[in-house]
Scaffold this motif. Structure first.
Motif, mmCIF file in Angstrom:
data_model
loop_
_atom_site.group_PDB
_atom_site.id
_atom_site.type_symbol
_atom_site.label_atom_id
_atom_site.label_comp_id
_atom_site.label_asym_id
_atom_site.label_seq_id
_atom_site.Cartn_x
_atom_site.Cartn_y
_atom_site.Cartn_z
ATOM 1 N N LEU A 1 0.537 -10.124 6.059
ATOM 2 C CA LEU A 1 -1.196 -9.721 7.006
ATOM 3 C C LEU A 1 -2.131 -10.734 5.939
ATOM 4 O O LEU A 1 -2.932 -10.396 7.102
ATOM 5 C CB LEU A 1 -0.971 -8.611 7.271
ATOM 6 C CG LEU A 1 0.012 -7.849 8.458
ATOM 7 C CD1 LEU A 1 -0.083 -6.018 8.043
ATOM 8 C CD2 LEU A 1 0.151 -8.674 9.448
ATOM 9 N N GLY A 2 -2.284 -10.661 4.659
ATOM 10 C CA GLY A 2 -3.591 -10.794 3.977
ATOM 11 C C GLY A 2 -4.682 -9.480 3.821
ATOM 12 O O GLY A 2 -3.959 -8.159 4.325
ATOM 13 N N ARG A 3 -5.143 -9.431 2.950
ATOM 14 C CA ARG A 3 -5.857 -8.904 2.831
ATOM 15 C C ARG A 3 -6.469 -7.918 3.255
ATOM 16 O O ARG A 3 -6.621 -6.208 3.193
ATOM 17 C CB ARG A 3 -6.264 -8.997 1.183
ATOM 18 C CG ARG A 3 -5.604 -9.665 0.005
ATOM 19 C CD ARG A 3 -6.502 -10.090 -1.230
ATOM 20 N NE ARG A 3 -6.896 -9.034 -2.018
ATOM 21 C CZ ARG A 3 -8.770 -9.319 -2.121
ATOM 22 N NH1 ARG A 3 -8.808 -10.037 -1.166
ATOM 23 N NH2 ARG A 3 -9.401 -8.244 -2.832
ATOM 24 N N LYS A 4 -7.381 -8.881 3.713
ATOM 25 C CA LYS A 4 -9.023 -7.923 4.387
ATOM 26 C C LYS A 4 -7.661 -7.591 5.741
ATOM 27 O O LYS A 4 -7.955 -5.844 6.140
ATOM 28 C CB LYS A 4 -9.796 -8.862 5.431
ATOM 29 C CG LYS A 4 -10.128 -9.173 4.622
ATOM 30 C CD LYS A 4 -11.656 -9.808 4.607
ATOM 31 C CE LYS A 4 -12.183 -10.605 3.937
ATOM 32 N NZ LYS A 4 -13.926 -11.362 4.355
ATOM 33 N N THR A 5 -6.997 -7.503 6.190
ATOM 34 C CA THR A 5 -6.121 -7.186 7.852
ATOM 35 C C THR A 5 -5.703 -5.775 7.223
ATOM 36 O O THR A 5 -5.274 -4.870 8.053
ATOM 37 C CB THR A 5 -5.457 -8.120 8.211
ATOM 38 O OG1 THR A 5 -5.738 -9.232 9.092
ATOM 39 C CG2 THR A 5 -4.812 -7.381 9.445
ATOM 40 N N LEU A 6 -4.796 -6.573 5.505
ATOM 41 C CA LEU A 6 -3.639 -5.294 5.419
ATOM 42 C C LEU A 6 -4.193 -3.748 4.742
ATOM 43 O O LEU A 6 -4.038 -2.724 5.892
ATOM 44 C CB LEU A 6 -2.955 -5.717 4.384
ATOM 45 C CG LEU A 6 -1.859 -4.527 3.813
ATOM 46 C CD1 LEU A 6 -1.280 -3.690 4.859
ATOM 47 C CD2 LEU A 6 -1.397 -4.911 2.609
ATOM 48 N N PHE A 7 -5.823 -4.490 4.524
ATOM 49 C CA PHE A 7 -7.090 -3.700 3.977
ATOM 50 C C PHE A 7 -7.796 -2.579 6.103
ATOM 51 O O PHE A 7 -7.704 -0.955 5.741
ATOM 52 C CB PHE A 7 -8.524 -3.911 3.456
ATOM 53 C CG PHE A 7 -9.217 -2.676 3.408
ATOM 54 C CD1 PHE A 7 -9.492 -2.029 2.263
ATOM 55 C CD2 PHE A 7 -10.316 -2.437 4.694
ATOM 56 C CE1 PHE A 7 -10.677 -0.860 2.702
ATOM 57 C CE2 PHE A 7 -11.746 -1.702 4.235
ATOM 58 C CZ PHE A 7 -11.543 -1.393 3.258
ATOM 59 N N THR A 8 -7.073 -3.103 6.722
ATOM 60 C CA THR A 8 -8.625 -2.672 8.006
ATOM 61 C C THR A 8 -7.228 -1.707 8.582
ATOM 62 O O THR A 8 -7.180 -0.626 8.900
ATOM 63 C CB THR A 8 -8.487 -3.325 9.271
ATOM 64 O OG1 THR A 8 -9.756 -4.843 7.945
ATOM 65 C CG2 THR A 8 -8.570 -3.348 10.777
ATOM 66 N N SER B 1 -8.438 -5.859 -6.156
ATOM 67 C CA SER B 1 -6.853 -6.737 -6.650
ATOM 68 C C SER B 1 -7.382 -7.678 -5.961
ATOM 69 O O SER B 1 -7.489 -8.570 -4.898
ATOM 70 C CB SER B 1 -5.478 -6.377 -6.525
ATOM 71 O OG SER B 1 -5.441 -4.736 -7.328
ATOM 72 N N PRO B 2 -6.380 -8.740 -7.249
ATOM 73 C CA PRO B 2 -7.612 -10.243 -6.465
ATOM 74 C C PRO B 2 -5.951 -10.514 -5.978
ATOM 75 O O PRO B 2 -6.045 -11.560 -4.666
ATOM 76 C CB PRO B 2 -7.162 -11.036 -7.872
ATOM 77 C CG PRO B 2 -6.165 -10.214 -9.043
ATOM 78 C CD PRO B 2 -6.993 -8.920 -8.540
ATOM 79 N N PHE B 3 -5.359 -9.847 -5.716
ATOM 80 C CA PHE B 3 -3.557 -10.069 -4.840
ATOM 81 C C PHE B 3 -3.034 -8.558 -4.344
ATOM 82 O O PHE B 3 -3.296 -7.369 -4.939
ATOM 83 C CB PHE B 3 -3.079 -10.935 -5.942
ATOM 84 C CG PHE B 3 -2.194 -10.425 -6.740
ATOM 85 C CD1 PHE B 3 -0.886 -9.452 -6.750
ATOM 86 C CD2 PHE B 3 -2.507 -10.961 -8.112
ATOM 87 C CE1 PHE B 3 -0.686 -8.636 -7.944
ATOM 88 C CE2 PHE B 3 -2.888 -10.121 -9.177
ATOM 89 C CZ PHE B 3 -1.902 -9.306 -9.318
ATOM 90 N N ILE B 4 -2.493 -9.334 -3.298
ATOM 91 C CA ILE B 4 -1.766 -8.159 -2.675
ATOM 92 C C ILE B 4 -0.400 -7.380 -3.485
ATOM 93 O O ILE B 4 0.309 -8.059 -3.900
ATOM 94 C CB ILE B 4 -1.295 -8.243 -1.319
ATOM 95 C CG1 ILE B 4 -2.125 -8.891 -0.680
ATOM 96 C CG2 ILE B 4 -0.354 -7.146 -0.648
ATOM 97 C CD1 ILE B 4 -1.273 -9.054 0.801
ATOM 98 N N PRO B 5 -0.720 -6.671 -3.720
ATOM 99 C CA PRO B 5 0.209 -5.279 -5.162
ATOM 100 C C PRO B 5 1.968 -5.893 -5.001
ATOM 101 O O PRO B 5 2.327 -5.898 -3.408
ATOM 102 C CB PRO B 5 -0.587 -4.278 -5.297
ATOM 103 C CG PRO B 5 -1.711 -3.986 -5.229
ATOM 104 C CD PRO B 5 -1.411 -5.301 -3.645
ATOM 105 N N ASP B 6 2.950 -5.742 -5.688
ATOM 106 C CA ASP B 6 4.004 -6.301 -5.342
ATOM 107 C C ASP B 6 4.888 -4.996 -4.639
ATOM 108 O O ASP B 6 5.244 -5.174 -3.871
ATOM 109 C CB ASP B 6 4.591 -6.373 -6.358
ATOM 110 C CG ASP B 6 4.754 -7.429 -7.098
ATOM 111 O OD1 ASP B 6 3.847 -8.580 -5.896
ATOM 112 O OD2 ASP B 6 4.696 -7.414 -8.377
ATOM 113 N N TYR B 7 4.062 -4.014 -4.299
ATOM 114 C CA TYR B 7 4.619 -2.594 -3.863
ATOM 115 C C TYR B 7 4.481 -2.461 -1.920
ATOM 116 O O TYR B 7 5.073 -2.013 -1.834
ATOM 117 C CB TYR B 7 3.922 -1.371 -4.362
ATOM 118 C CG TYR B 7 3.216 -1.266 -3.965
ATOM 119 C CD1 TYR B 7 2.078 -0.413 -3.507
ATOM 120 C CD2 TYR B 7 2.117 -1.518 -5.117
ATOM 121 C CE1 TYR B 7 0.429 -0.304 -3.478
ATOM 122 C CE2 TYR B 7 0.336 -0.666 -5.664
ATOM 123 C CZ TYR B 7 -0.336 -0.875 -4.172
ATOM 124 O OH TYR B 7 -1.493 -0.641 -4.479
#
Length: 573
Positions: A69-76, A55-61
């Motif tokens: 935290l940001g996309r990469k940190t959250l993914f980790t 996704s281009p942004f973090i989903p609302d859920y």
């Protein structure tokens, strides 16, 4: 008092087990739920992580705290959490095995009034494991349906409808007794999951307000519900099929011979009202001609789950009467049937004392063999020694066909493959405590060279499973053996008795053998004797008759010394 109905019995077992080992039962249910939920989450989080990175942004859920935290940190974090949850699942499974064994042992202790019986500990472990797993699966399915009822009502009602439909089909279309009942729940669960997926697919296409995350969670829960329901049914069925032993285990109930009312399919098929028709069809299929069975008289083979009949049948075209012997193997004896058919199909027109084999077929999926039958009588069991000797000689004279040898070597070890240090280790351990210890060590030291000499001996077809019911003779005195389910290929001489009197007959047998088999003319008498003795040793060691086997060591080493004496003299020269 034994519960009157299966449901009452099942509830009584649950109450008894929970009451006897409440701590272990509760802990196991918790561990099983932790294992199931952690595995489900471990599969779900990577999907969310992949959706996040796509996704281009973090989903609302995602909660605001996580979104910050940001996309990469959250993914980790999601990936690490998935790994942690999977490790939790593995740890829980390990603890489940440990606590199941402890709980079963405690159940045995707490039910101190039980009557001991064979395999009691294994049955207790299986019963406790299946019962606790059934309770855990019931709780999981209930909780999962409640979650679906809150977040995805459409799928909730769809699953209830699928279960109701499956139950209705089972009631109206009972599976045949020969069907593998434990495979049915897996098939139904797979079809149910496919139907649930079809509903979600339809709902997403036709509803504008569909929640993708709810659909994804619903799909995973539907899969788990179906899978756990199948396991629940299988565990319950396994408990029900052993209800007599479990009742004895938990309620101190005596074993009842009439408690298992499930019919044996083979014997049901052989009832008088259908026997003639089925046997006639099998004979007609094998012979290629049409026969009507006039009479079928029981023929005692003397082996459990093998039925045999002496059949008189009339050829429908010529009206002539013909006689047959038909053997029908229950499903547990299928391997014996395949083995016998493989031998008989490859030993036509040989010295082997077999009945004339017409062919193999099937009666309602049970293997059957058909033979020609004449005026044969069973040998007198009081005077069976001489007929057995004659049969052993006939087997020695029979040269196995090349294709039969190839088939056997692809699946079974020969005598020299069985005389390994590993297979002789228990024999060595036992005899080291006796006065045969020194000669055993001499045999172990020479084993490799003895085996190399043994490999020079040609093979014969051997049957060590000949009983008094298998020996038949015709009016002229010719002998036949009616059962060959456990034949094998062995070095020539295998099976001959090793008493002092019978070993004295080896010279005459050896001379007769060289007259009838060209491939034995290179053999020395000592090597032939060695083959006879080593075959007997192998069978005695396999039965753990170690002292009897040790008594053969002196003549074995003597025959070996005589066989190698010319070589030793040549080496000295």
């Amino acid at each position: 008092m034994h519960p009157a109905t299966p449901l009452h019995w099942y509830c009584s077992v649950c109450v008894k087990v929970v009451g006897s080992v409440p701590g272990h039962t509760f802990l196991l249910i918790v561990l099983m739920l932790v294992s199931q939920l952690s595995l489900l989450s471990a599969f779900f989080l990577p999907i969310k992580a992949i959706i996040l990175m796509g996704s281009p942004f973090i989903p609302d859920y995602f909660p605001a705290a996580l979104a910050s935290l940001g996309r990469k940190t959250l993914f980790t974090y999601l990936s690490i959490a998935a790994i942690f949850l999977y490790l939790t699942h593995l740890l829980a499974e390990n603890k489940i095995k440990s606590f199941t064994e402890r709980g079963a042992q405690q159940l045995i202790v707490n039910c101190a009034n039980m009557i001991p019986f064979e395999d009691q500990e294994n049955l207790t472990t299986r019963t406790f494991s299946r019962l606790t797993r059934s309770l855990a699966n019931t709780l999981f399915i209930t909780a999962a349906l409640m979650v679906l009822g809150i977040m995805y009502k459409g799928l909730f009602f769809a699953l209830l409808g699928i279960c109701a439909l499956a139950g209705s089909v089972y009631i109206f279309v009972r599976p045949a007794p020969t069907t593998e009942v434990l495979e049915i729940p897996n098939t139904v669960a797979s079809l149910g999951f496919l139907a649930a997926f079809g509903f979600i697919f339809y709902d997403l296409l036709n509803t504008t307000s569909s929640n993708i995350i709810a659909a994804l969670i619903g799909l995973m829960l539907a899969r788990q519900i179906m899978q756990r329901a199948a396991i629940l049914i299988q565990d319950t069925h396994s408990l029900m099929t052993q209800h007599v032993k479990i009742s004895n285990l938990l309620f101190n109930m005596p074993f009842l011979a009439t408690s298992d009312n499930s019919p044996d399919i083979l014997w049901t098929l052989l009832k008088p009202d259908v026997r003639h028709s089925l046997i006639g069809n099998a004979i007609s299929e094998i012979t290629g001609a049409s026969y009507n069975v006039i009479d079928a008289k029981w023929h005692q083979i003397g082996i459990h789950d093998i039925a045999a009949f002496e059949v008189t049948a009339r050829h429908t075209a010529t009206a002539q009467k013909h006689r047959f012997l038909i053997k029908i193997f229950n499903s547990k004896r299928k391997n014996l049937a395949i083995s016998e058919a493989m031998l008989l199909a490859n030993t036509q027109h040989t010295n082997l004392p077999t009945l004339p084999f017409l062919g193999a077929s099937a009666i309602e999926n049970f293997n059957c063999h058909v033979f020609e039958w004449t005026s044969l009588e069973k040998c007198d069991p009081l005077y069976i020694k001489h007929p057995m000797h004659s049969v052993f000689k006939d087997m020695m004279r029979t040269l196995p066909a090349a294709n039969l040898t190839e088939l056997f070597l692809n699946s079974q070890p020969l005598l020299w493959d069985r005389l390994t240090p590993h297979n002789l280790s228990a024999f060595e351990l036992a005899i080291d405590t006796t006065h045969y210890a020194d000669i055993l060590q001499a045999f172990i030291a020479a084993r490799a060279d003895i085996v190399s000499h043994l490999k020079k001996v040609p093979l014969q077809i051997a049957n060590f499973d000949i009983h008094k019911d298998h020996l038949l003779s015709d009016p002229q005195g010719k002998l036949y053996v009616s059962h060959w389910g456990l034949w094998s290929l062995e070095p020539v001489g295998a099976g001959w008795p090793t008493s002092k009197k019978e070993l004295q007959q080896l010279h005459g047998i050896f001379h007769d053998l060289q007259l009838n088999r060209d491939d034995t003319r290179h053999l020395s008498f000592q090597l032939f004797t060695l083959s006879v003795l080593l075959s007997a040793l192998d069978r005695l060691v396999a039965k753990q008759h170690f002292i009897s086997a040790a008594k053969l060591l002196p003549p074995i080493m003597a025959a070996y010394a005589q066989e190698t004496a010319p070589q030793q003299q040549e080496s000295r020269i």
